[in-house]
Design an enzyme around this catalytic site. Structure first.
Site, PDB file in Angstrom:
ATOM      1  N   SER A   1      10.637   9.888   6.930  1.00  0.00           N
ATOM      2  CA  SER A   1      11.867   9.716   7.701  1.00  0.00           C
ATOM      3  C   SER A   1      11.829  10.311   9.101  1.00  0.00           C
ATOM      4  O   SER A   1      12.793  10.150   9.863  1.00  0.00           O
ATOM      5  CB  SER A   1      13.054  10.292   6.929  1.00  0.00           C
ATOM      6  OG  SER A   1      13.393   9.432   5.866  1.00  0.00           O
TER       7      SER A   1
ATOM      8  N   TYR B   1      23.494  10.260   3.644  1.00  0.00           N
ATOM      9  CA  TYR B   1      22.179   9.863   4.146  1.00  0.00           C
ATOM     10  C   TYR B   1      21.758   8.547   3.498  1.00  0.00           C
ATOM     11  O   TYR B   1      21.707   8.441   2.274  1.00  0.00           O
ATOM     12  CB  TYR B   1      21.168  10.957   3.831  1.00  0.00           C
ATOM     13  CG  TYR B   1      19.835  10.791   4.508  1.00  0.00           C
ATOM     14  CD1 TYR B   1      19.576  11.424   5.722  1.00  0.00           C
ATOM     15  CD2 TYR B   1      18.826  10.024   3.941  1.00  0.00           C
ATOM     16  CE1 TYR B   1      18.345  11.293   6.345  1.00  0.00           C
ATOM     17  CE2 TYR B   1      17.596   9.879   4.555  1.00  0.00           C
ATOM     18  CZ  TYR B   1      17.368  10.519   5.759  1.00  0.00           C
ATOM     19  OH  TYR B   1      16.153  10.374   6.380  1.00  0.00           O
ATOM     20  N   SER B   2      21.460   7.559   4.304  1.00  0.00           N
ATOM     21  CA  SER B   2      21.113   6.238   3.782  1.00  0.00           C
ATOM     22  C   SER B   2      20.003   5.618   4.613  1.00  0.00           C
ATOM     23  O   SER B   2      20.160   5.393   5.819  1.00  0.00           O
ATOM     24  CB  SER B   2      22.336   5.311   3.786  1.00  0.00           C
ATOM     25  OG  SER B   2      21.982   4.000   3.388  1.00  0.00           O
ATOM     26  N   ASN B   3      18.878   5.346   3.970  1.00  0.00           N
ATOM     27  CA  ASN B   3      17.781   4.674   4.659  1.00  0.00           C
ATOM     28  C   ASN B   3      18.181   3.299   5.170  1.00  0.00           C
ATOM     29  O   ASN B   3      17.613   2.801   6.144  1.00  0.00           O
ATOM     30  CB  ASN B   3      16.586   4.555   3.713  1.00  0.00           C
ATOM     31  CG  ASN B   3      15.930   5.893   3.443  1.00  0.00           C
ATOM     32  OD1 ASN B   3      15.542   6.602   4.358  1.00  0.00           O
ATOM     33  ND2 ASN B   3      15.817   6.254   2.178  1.00  0.00           N
TER      34      ASN B   3
ATOM     35  N   THR C   1      12.943  15.953   8.788  1.00  0.00           N
ATOM     36  CA  THR C   1      12.044  16.016   7.653  1.00  0.00           C
ATOM     37  C   THR C   1      11.651  14.599   7.264  1.00  0.00           C
ATOM     38  O   THR C   1      12.290  13.635   7.684  1.00  0.00           O
ATOM     39  CB  THR C   1      12.733  16.692   6.460  1.00  0.00           C
ATOM     40  OG1 THR C   1      13.985  16.039   6.216  1.00  0.00           O
ATOM     41  CG2 THR C   1      12.980  18.167   6.740  1.00  0.00           C
ATOM     42  N   GLY C   2      10.612  14.476   6.467  1.00  0.00           N
ATOM     43  CA  GLY C   2      10.203  13.165   6.006  1.00  0.00           C
ATOM     44  C   GLY C   2       9.574  13.253   4.632  1.00  0.00           C
ATOM     45  O   GLY C   2       8.855  14.215   4.330  1.00  0.00           O
TER      46      GLY C   2
END
Length: 407
Positions: free
Chosen positions: A86, A192-194, A332-333
């Protein structure tokens, strides 16, 4: 690829520490890294296969790694590429804000006017996408109140293994999200939504007539000479030197372990497909915060974090307290087998990038996940505070559930 049952062996637990100083250091500077080195070793003893770290602070530039490149052995390269997950969102947000600066779109424009084919709620704006306040369901899954997961695309267990090399289109991902009820009325909450960033990638393509990947290459990667950063699309491999990450799950009472350094990353799309290095991420966040990519007013809006979430426009904020440098911003990812971090203070005086590869451990086991999360927080504390870490400090950031492969 074939999956095999493999376990972390003594090679991980006794992996030799590999430390490289990027610039000449002093004895005091080396001493101040002791807590960091100890925390890095603790992390590999807690379920990480390996990790690489890059730090810039008052002592200079430092890179180091520990653990193993694969669970069979080998050193983790400090210049290795990894799946940054992300952190891709910060790149996409930067491109969208550049288009705002050019007058191609406004932050408070309804997204549906540009992408009418999806029938989006007309109240959803560009700002809401970048800020995660649209209410759109997360196509990678949403946590329920009881702690279970409302599934999206198949990303867990045997379902993931069977779809590891499947190609998804952005349209398909968006349609999955739109088949589920919205989380809340647009602009009235945060989640939080991709999906937000897949839609944002489609918006970039609608505005420019080219792929969002081309726009990132043209506007960020080439000008900054980020030669080790790639947007792989459907390409499953990580090019060049890299450490391998693993994904373990239980199947009929047996643990299966997948090497997920090879995976079709199209499921992550513009929400998380980027492959990079700590060096490139350090150059990117330095340029971003230094005003090389955005004018001051838009950078200020990007960095303005919501008090309820600590999230701005593609940036996360973490306040570690005045003793440890104050507020850090970045992202962050996470993808299967990989956890990544990119953070900097506002003035760029302290910067921190890290890639962690997960070993052959089942993160759905609460004890395993808790142990790894605790070690990660200890490492972040050591990276930001060094030997001056305040006594009793519990954690630096509220890390997500590591069993959730995307964040």
């Amino acid at each position: 690829m074939g999956a095999s049952i493999r376990r972390l062996g003594s090679a991980v637990l006794a992996g030799a520490l590999v430390v490289g100083l990027a610039s000449a250091g002093t004895a005091s500077a080396a001493t101040d890294r002791d807590a960091l080195l100890q925390a890095m070793t603790e992390l590999t003893s807690s379920g990480a296969a390996g990790l690489q770290v890059r730090i810039h602070d008052e002592h200079g530039d430092w890179t180091g790694s520990t653990g193993v490149r694969t669970i069979s052995g080998g050193e983790v390269p400090t210049n290795g590429r990894f799946r940054a997950g992300s952190i891709t969102k910060t790149f996409v947000s930067t491109v969208v804000l550049q288009l705002v600066d050019e007058g191609a779109v406004a932050l408070d424009d309804p997204v549906g006017e540009y992408l009418p084919q999806y029938g989006l709620d007309p109240r959803i704006t560009v700002r809401m996408l970048l800020q995660h306040t649209s209410g759109l369901f997360n196509y990678t899954g949403e946590p329920r109140p009881d702690g279970t997961l409302e599934p999206g695309i198949p990303l867990y267990g045997k379902d993931f293994e069977e779809n590891q090399f499947r190609t998804y289109t952005p349209e398909e991902l968006i349609r999955v999200a739109l088949s589920k009820p919205a989380r809340f009325v647009p602009g009235t909450g945060w989640s939080y939504s991709n999906t937000n960033y897949v839609v944002a990638g489609q918006l970039v393509e609608r505005l420019t007539g080219t792929s969002y990947a081309y726009q990132i290459q043209h506007r960020i990667l080439r000008p900054l000479k980020l030669r080790d950063t790639v947007l792989p699309g459907t390409w499953p491999a990580i090019p060049g030197p890299h450490a391998h990450g693993y994904y373990a799950y239980q199947n009929d009472g047996q643990q299966r372990v997948l090497d997920v350094s090879r995976v079709n990353p199209s499921w992550a799309s513009s929400a998380g497909e980027i492959i990079s290095t700590t060096r490139d991420l350090d150059r990117f966040i330095t340029a971003l915060f230094g005003g090389e990519l955005l004018p001051a007013d838009l950078l200020d809006q990007m960095r303005a974090a919501l008090p309820t979430s600590g999230y701005g426009l593609g940036l996360e904020s973490v306040d570690v307290g005045p003793a440890c440098g104050g507020v850090y911003q970045g992202h962050t990812g996470g993808m299967h087998g990989y956890q990544s971090f990119m953070f900097s203070t506002a003035d760029g005086g302290t910067r921190f990038e890290m890639s962690v590869t997960i070993g052959a451990v089942d993160l759905t086991n609460p004890e395993v996940a808790q142990r790894l999360t605790g070690a990660l927080n200890n490492l972040l504390l050591a990276a930001t505070c060094g030997s001056a870490a305040p006594a009793g400090r519990g954690h630096v950031m509220d890390l997500p559930n590591l069993a959730n492969v995307t964040f």
